[in-house]
Design an enzyme around this catalytic site. Structure first.
Site, PDB file in Angstrom:
ATOM      1  N   LYS A 149       0.767  -1.279   0.262  1.00  0.00           N
ATOM      2  CA  LYS A 149       0.073  -0.031   0.045  1.00  0.00           C
ATOM      3  C   LYS A 149       0.826   1.159   0.156  1.00  0.00           C
ATOM      4  CE  LYS A 149      -2.258  -1.829   3.544  1.00  0.00           C
ATOM      5  NZ  LYS A 149      -2.079  -3.351   3.164  1.00  0.00           N
ATOM      6  N   ILE A 150       1.803   1.363   0.907  1.00  0.00           N
ATOM      7  CA  ILE A 150       2.578   2.384   1.145  1.00  0.00           C
ATOM      8  C   ILE A 150       3.594   2.787  -0.313  1.00  0.00           C
ATOM      9  CG2 ILE A 150       4.422   3.957   2.445  1.00  0.00           C
ATOM     10  CD1 ILE A 150       3.136   2.179   4.846  1.00  0.00           C
ATOM     11  N   ASP A 169       9.638  -6.987  -5.091  1.00  0.00           N
ATOM     12  CA  ASP A 169       8.724  -7.674  -4.105  1.00  0.00           C
ATOM     13  C   ASP A 169       8.319  -8.999  -4.403  1.00  0.00           C
ATOM     14  OD1 ASP A 169       6.313  -8.242  -2.886  1.00  0.00           O
ATOM     15  OD2 ASP A 169       5.667  -6.322  -2.624  1.00  0.00           O
ATOM     16  N   CYS A 228      11.374   4.111   6.025  1.00  0.00           N
ATOM     17  CA  CYS A 228      10.432   4.751   6.776  1.00  0.00           C
ATOM     18  C   CYS A 228       9.489   3.237   7.078  1.00  0.00           C
ATOM     19  CB  CYS A 228       9.726   5.808   6.172  1.00  0.00           C
ATOM     20  SG  CYS A 228      10.356   7.319   6.105  1.00  0.00           S
ATOM     21  N   ARG A 230      10.794  -0.272   8.979  1.00  0.00           N
ATOM     22  CA  ARG A 230      10.770  -0.782  10.197  1.00  0.00           C
ATOM     23  C   ARG A 230      12.348  -0.675  10.461  1.00  0.00           C
ATOM     24  NH1 ARG A 230       7.168   0.438  11.802  1.00  0.00           N
ATOM     25  NH2 ARG A 230       5.257  -0.449  12.910  1.00  0.00           N
ATOM     26  N   ASP A 254      13.454   6.892   9.666  1.00  0.00           N
ATOM     27  CA  ASP A 254      12.439   7.091  10.481  1.00  0.00           C
ATOM     28  C   ASP A 254      12.475   6.359  11.735  1.00  0.00           C
ATOM     29  OD1 ASP A 254      10.329   8.848  11.440  1.00  0.00           O
ATOM     30  OD2 ASP A 254       8.884   7.359  10.563  1.00  0.00           O
ATOM     31  N   GLU A 259      14.053   1.624  19.673  1.00  0.00           N
ATOM     32  CA  GLU A 259      13.559   2.855  19.859  1.00  0.00           C
ATOM     33  C   GLU A 259      13.284   3.259  21.201  1.00  0.00           C
ATOM     34  OE1 GLU A 259      10.308   3.340  17.060  1.00  0.00           O
ATOM     35  OE2 GLU A 259      11.476   2.815  15.498  1.00  0.00           O
ATOM     36  N   HIS A 278      10.360   8.384  14.527  1.00  0.00           N
ATOM     37  CA  HIS A 278       9.339   7.466  13.929  1.00  0.00           C
ATOM     38  C   HIS A 278       8.127   8.332  13.978  1.00  0.00           C
ATOM     39  CE1 HIS A 278       7.652   3.088  14.331  1.00  0.00           C
ATOM     40  NE2 HIS A 278       6.919   3.729  13.500  1.00  0.00           N
ATOM     41  N   GLY A 280       6.406   8.554  10.725  1.00  0.00           N
ATOM     42  CA  GLY A 280       5.743   8.340   9.411  1.00  0.00           C
ATOM     43  C   GLY A 280       4.185   8.297   9.447  1.00  0.00           C
ATOM     44  N   ALA A 281       3.790   7.965  10.770  1.00  0.00           N
ATOM     45  CA  ALA A 281       2.250   8.012  10.698  1.00  0.00           C
ATOM     46  C   ALA A 281       1.747   9.351  11.726  1.00  0.00           C
ATOM     47  CB  ALA A 281       1.743   6.779  11.590  1.00  0.00           C
TER      48      ALA A 281
HETATM   49  N1  LIG Z   1       7.048   4.752   9.905  1.00  0.00           N
HETATM   50  C1  LIG Z   1       5.842   4.658  10.120  1.00  0.00           C
HETATM   51  O1  LIG Z   1       5.577   5.411  11.030  1.00  0.00           O
HETATM   52  C2  LIG Z   1       5.274   3.586   9.376  1.00  0.00           C
HETATM   53  C3  LIG Z   1       5.640   2.538   8.988  1.00  0.00           C
HETATM   54  N2  LIG Z   1       4.914   1.702   8.236  1.00  0.00           N
HETATM   55  C4  LIG Z   1       5.574   0.221   8.024  1.00  0.00           C
HETATM   56  O2  LIG Z   1       5.461   0.198   6.686  1.00  0.00           O
HETATM   57  C5  LIG Z   1       5.687  -0.950   6.241  1.00  0.00           C
HETATM   58  C6  LIG Z   1       4.772  -1.053   4.649  1.00  0.00           C
HETATM   59  O3  LIG Z   1       3.444  -0.988   5.253  1.00  0.00           O
HETATM   60  P1  LIG Z   1       2.184  -1.312   3.845  1.00  0.00           P
HETATM   61  O4  LIG Z   1       2.510  -0.838   2.778  1.00  0.00           O
HETATM   62  O5  LIG Z   1       0.983  -0.806   4.661  1.00  0.00           O
HETATM   63  O6  LIG Z   1       2.343  -2.738   4.052  1.00  0.00           O
HETATM   64  P2  LIG Z   1       1.697  -3.778   2.752  1.00  0.00           P
HETATM   65  O7  LIG Z   1       1.491  -5.053   3.442  1.00  0.00           O
HETATM   66  O8  LIG Z   1       0.725  -3.216   2.064  1.00  0.00           O
HETATM   67  O9  LIG Z   1       2.942  -4.015   1.910  1.00  0.00           O
HETATM   68  C7  LIG Z   1       4.157  -4.603   2.114  1.00  0.00           C
HETATM   69  C8  LIG Z   1       5.008  -5.087   0.997  1.00  0.00           C
HETATM   70  O10 LIG Z   1       6.161  -5.797   1.495  1.00  0.00           O
HETATM   71  C9  LIG Z   1       5.937  -6.832   0.613  1.00  0.00           C
HETATM   72  N3  LIG Z   1       7.086  -7.813   1.182  1.00  0.00           N
HETATM   73  C10 LIG Z   1       6.822  -8.714   2.127  1.00  0.00           C
HETATM   74  N4  LIG Z   1       8.279  -9.262   2.485  1.00  0.00           N
HETATM   75  C11 LIG Z   1       9.044  -8.766   1.583  1.00  0.00           C
HETATM   76  C12 LIG Z   1      10.456  -9.119   1.287  1.00  0.00           C
HETATM   77  N5  LIG Z   1      11.111 -10.019   2.025  1.00  0.00           N
HETATM   78  N6  LIG Z   1      10.874  -8.451   0.263  1.00  0.00           N
HETATM   79  C13 LIG Z   1      10.455  -7.685  -0.359  1.00  0.00           C
HETATM   80  N7  LIG Z   1       9.037  -7.348  -0.361  1.00  0.00           N
HETATM   81  C14 LIG Z   1       8.354  -8.090   0.589  1.00  0.00           C
HETATM   82  C15 LIG Z   1       4.605  -7.639   0.515  1.00  0.00           C
HETATM   83  O11 LIG Z   1       4.531  -8.548  -0.481  1.00  0.00           O
HETATM   84  C16 LIG Z   1       3.878  -6.429   0.282  1.00  0.00           C
HETATM   85  O12 LIG Z   1       3.612  -6.077  -0.861  1.00  0.00           O
HETATM   86  C17 LIG Z   1       5.258  -1.925   7.443  1.00  0.00           C
HETATM   87  O13 LIG Z   1       6.473  -2.435   8.017  1.00  0.00           O
HETATM   88  C18 LIG Z   1       4.709  -0.919   8.201  1.00  0.00           C
HETATM   89  O14 LIG Z   1       5.002  -1.249   9.708  1.00  0.00           O
HETATM   90  C19 LIG Z   1       3.635   1.959   8.240  1.00  0.00           C
HETATM   91  C20 LIG Z   1       2.976   3.096   8.651  1.00  0.00           C
HETATM   92  C21 LIG Z   1       3.858   3.986   9.378  1.00  0.00           C
HETATM   93  O1  LIG Z   2       1.766   2.010  11.469  1.00  0.00           O
HETATM   94  C1  LIG Z   2       2.957   1.658  11.608  1.00  0.00           C
HETATM   95  O2  LIG Z   2       3.371   0.637  11.212  1.00  0.00           O
HETATM   96  C2  LIG Z   2       3.704   2.565  12.188  1.00  0.00           C
HETATM   97  O3  LIG Z   2       5.046   2.400  12.431  1.00  0.00           O
HETATM   98  C3  LIG Z   2       3.271   4.004  12.981  1.00  0.00           C
HETATM   99  O4  LIG Z   2       3.712   3.766  14.347  1.00  0.00           O
HETATM  100  P1  LIG Z   2       3.042   4.660  15.476  1.00  0.00           P
HETATM  101  O5  LIG Z   2       1.492   4.113  15.628  1.00  0.00           O
HETATM  102  O6  LIG Z   2       3.183   6.125  15.003  1.00  0.00           O
HETATM  103  O7  LIG Z   2       3.948   4.441  16.699  1.00  0.00           O
END
Ligand SMILES: NC(=O)C1=CN([C@@H]2O[C@H](COP(=O)(O)OP(=O)(O)OC[C@H]3O[C@@H](n4cnc5c(N)ncnc54)[C@H](O)[C@@H]3O)[C@@H](O)[C@H]2O)C=CC1
Ligand SMILES: O=C(O)C(=O)COP(=O)(O)O
Length: 526
Positions: A149-150, A169, A228, A230, A254, A259, A278, A280-281
């Site tokens: 999604k992201i 991916d 951004c 993990r 990020d 942490e 951190h 991102g959200a």
């Molecule tokens: N910095 C922050 O505050 C935030 C961080 N995140 C993190 O962003 C990441 C992605 O989130 P979304 O896009 O919503 O998840 P998502 O599930 O929509 O996408 C993740 C993608 O990674 C792929 N994937 C899984 N294992 C893989 C690998 N070994 N190699 C390559 N691709 C692989 C999957 O096929 C999937 O398409 C998550 O780790 C989430 O926790 C999300 C929101 C905020």
């Molecule tokens: O949604 C995620 O995966 C995030 O990393 C966001 O983290 P937070 O809710 O801002 O502590």
């Protein structure tokens, strides 16, 4: 009234929703020992990334029904431990997608134009226009690791900025990548060709230190990397070394291996490194979205309704559940029945989904049947979350078959359980008014609604047997509510099903088996 503990800061919109059905305590910055001490009082826990929900915390949460993660990543929750305990874990898969994608894009542009350091220099009263000469992203190559999604939103915006897009991916198709305007490549090629690399994958054992010294060495000297997603996906020590040695041109992080970020060599590196805590959200919009999304799910689960984004109940999304709802009770009832008929330890459960149930969408019915089967052993401890794992741990093999050609009823379900004491089977369907009917027991056709207390006999079809059984039960003051015989041929083997008003008193089953012509008898509580 239920009790919910909110242990990380969440938007008030979420608290308002939870307060409709529960007493809400907001207690942030708890130490693990403090959380263990109080978690036993709560029915639900709502968190963000700050709280580490370990096995110890889950085990202390004896009343917990749900853990809600107001965000995406659930790597701070021991999901297998929660599943084993029957606790549903939910997240908000889309609530912060845009926020996280925009943060990654902001990092990319900030790295290219040294915005954080340039800003700091002006605030120090300097006017340095030489140090901060940057690079354009236009016509540069962006490598996206994780096109979910992201990653997909990052791709859409980067494309509009005129970037060439590569993606790695392994779980998405070339067609899907092309739709988003990305060329799907392997990780090595992406590392070798990209000017910018952005990570959007979950943290798993496979992705931990995915970007290590060896992979950093494959990147171009002018390349910049953004994380951004993990902490721990990049090896931070290897990254600091690569930056210091000029093997890559920049990094924006990020998220961190630990942490809040503690001692780190990354802090000492100048304008080539950008670090955010951190964030991102952390937009107003995303925080409202995730708080509402997760609070609604907690509310629903506390009211006994399904959650829409459970990460540990595969296939159980509410739309499918709504369609299957009448059949879930059927599957559970049949599971309870066949488990009690089989007695002993069940080793194999055959589930045949028939007629209109013969689709992949019906998978939750298998879980419901297992829930019913395990009820004898686990009572209220078994639920839709842990039924499959409990069955597996007990060595119960499950075979699922589908047969659309069975047309006696719109949809019917056939269960056959084989255990240490033999094999038994039951079939059931819903009649026009949605009422559950048992339509077959051990191969004998019947048509009986299940009732709480039932007796089944396997006997020879011969005159007088019904009367004898009736008077035997009467002599023990057992009141029969209904009775039906199912047979395949006249005077052959037959099955009698009796609904009785109260549980069968102890010892009567052995008396029933003594009646001439009766070969076997079972009593069940549904
Ligand atoms: N910095 C922050 O505050 C935030 C961080 N995140 C993190 O962003 C990441 C992605 O989130 P979304 O896009 O919503 O998840 P998502 O599930 O929509 O996408 C993740 C993608 O990674 C792929 N994937 C899984 N294992 C893989 C690998 N070994 N190699 C390559 N691709 C692989 C999957 O096929 C999937 O398409 C998550 O780790 C989430 O926790 C999300 C929101 C905020
Ligand atoms: O949604 C995620 O995966 C995030 O990393 C966001 O983290 P937070 O809710 O801002 O502590």
């Amino acid at each position: 009234m239920s009790k919910v503990l909110v242990s990380d800061p969440i938007d008030q919109a979420g608290i308002d929703i939870l307060s409709q059905v529960a007493t809400v305590d907001v207690k942030t910055n708890l130490k693990p020992a403090e959380l263990i001490e109080i978690i036993g009082e709560y029915d639900a826990l709502m968190i963000r990334s700050g709280t580490q929900v370990t096995k110890e915390i889950i085990e202390a949460g004896t009343q917990l029904k749900i853990i809600g993660r107001a965000g995406v990543g659930v790597d701070n929750v021991d999901v297998p431990a929660a599943t084993r305990q029957g606790i549903v874990v939910v997240n908000s898969p889309e609530g912060n997608t845009i926020a996280a994608a925009e943060h990654a894009l902001a990092m990319m542009l900030s790295l290219s134009r040294y915005i954080p350091d340039a800003n700091a220099s002006v605030k120090r009263n300097e006017w340095d226009r030489k140090t901060f000469v940057g690079a354009e992203v236009y016509k540069k190559t962006l490598g996206i690791v994780g096109l979910g999604k992201i990653g997909s939103h990052v791709a859409a915006v980067a494309r509009a900025m005129g970037m060439r897009l590569l993606a790695f991916d392994p779980f998405i198709s070339t067609e899907r990548a092309e739709q988003i305007g990305c060329q799907l490549v392997d990780l090595d090629l992406l590392l070798q060709q990209a000017d910018y690399i952005t990570l959007h994958i979950p943290k798993t054992p496979e992705t931990t230190h995915l970007i290590n010294a060896e992979r950093l060495a494959k990147m171009k000297p002018n390349a910049r990397i953004i994380n951004c997603a993990r902490g721990g996906i990049i090896d931070e020590d290897a990254l600091a070394a690569a930056l210091k040695e000029g093997k890559i041109a920049g990094a924006a992080l990020d998220v961190y291996e630990s942490e809040p970020l503690g001692e780190s060599q990354l802090r000492a590196i100048g304008k080539e490194v950008i670090l955010t805590p951190h964030l991102g959200a952390s937009t107003t919009e995303a925080q409202v979205n995730v708080a509402i999304d997760v609070a609604e799910q907690i509310r629903d689960v506390l009211l006994g309704l399904p959650a829409r984004s459970a990460v540990n109940i595969p296939g159980l999304n509410p739309d499918v559940l709504e369609e299957l709802k009448p059949y879930m009770q059927l599957a559970e009832t049949l599971g309870r029945l066949v488990g009690q008929l089989a007695g002993g330890r069940v080793e194999l459960l055959n589930v045949r989904l028939q007629g209109e149930l013969a689709t992949n969408k019906s998978q939750p019915l298998v879980v419901a049947a297992l829930k019913g089967l395990l009820y004898q052993a686990l009572r209220e401890r078994v639920n839709y979350v842990n039924a499959s794992i409990e069955a597996k741990e007990r060595g119960i093999r499950v075979i699922e078959t589908r047969d659309a050609s069975v047309k006696d009823y719109a949809g019917s379900l056939h269960l056959e359980a084989t255990g240490t004491l033999g094999t038994h089977s039951v079939t059931g369907a819903l009649l026009g008014d949605g009422e559950i009917y048992l339509t077959n027991i051990d191969g004998f056709p019947i048509s009986v609604p299940p009732s709480q207390y039932m007796v089944f006999t396997l006997h020879r079809d011969m005159p007088g047997i019904i009367g004898k059984l009736g008077s035997l039960l009467g002599s023990f003051n057992v009141n029969i509510a209904s009775m039906q015989v199912g047979r395949k041929i006249v005077r052959g083997d037959a099955v009698m099903t009796l609904s009785i008003d109260d549980p069968l008193p102890d010892g009567i089953l052995t008396e029933i088996i003594k009646v001439p012509g009766i070969r076997d008898a079972y009593t069940v509580t549904l």
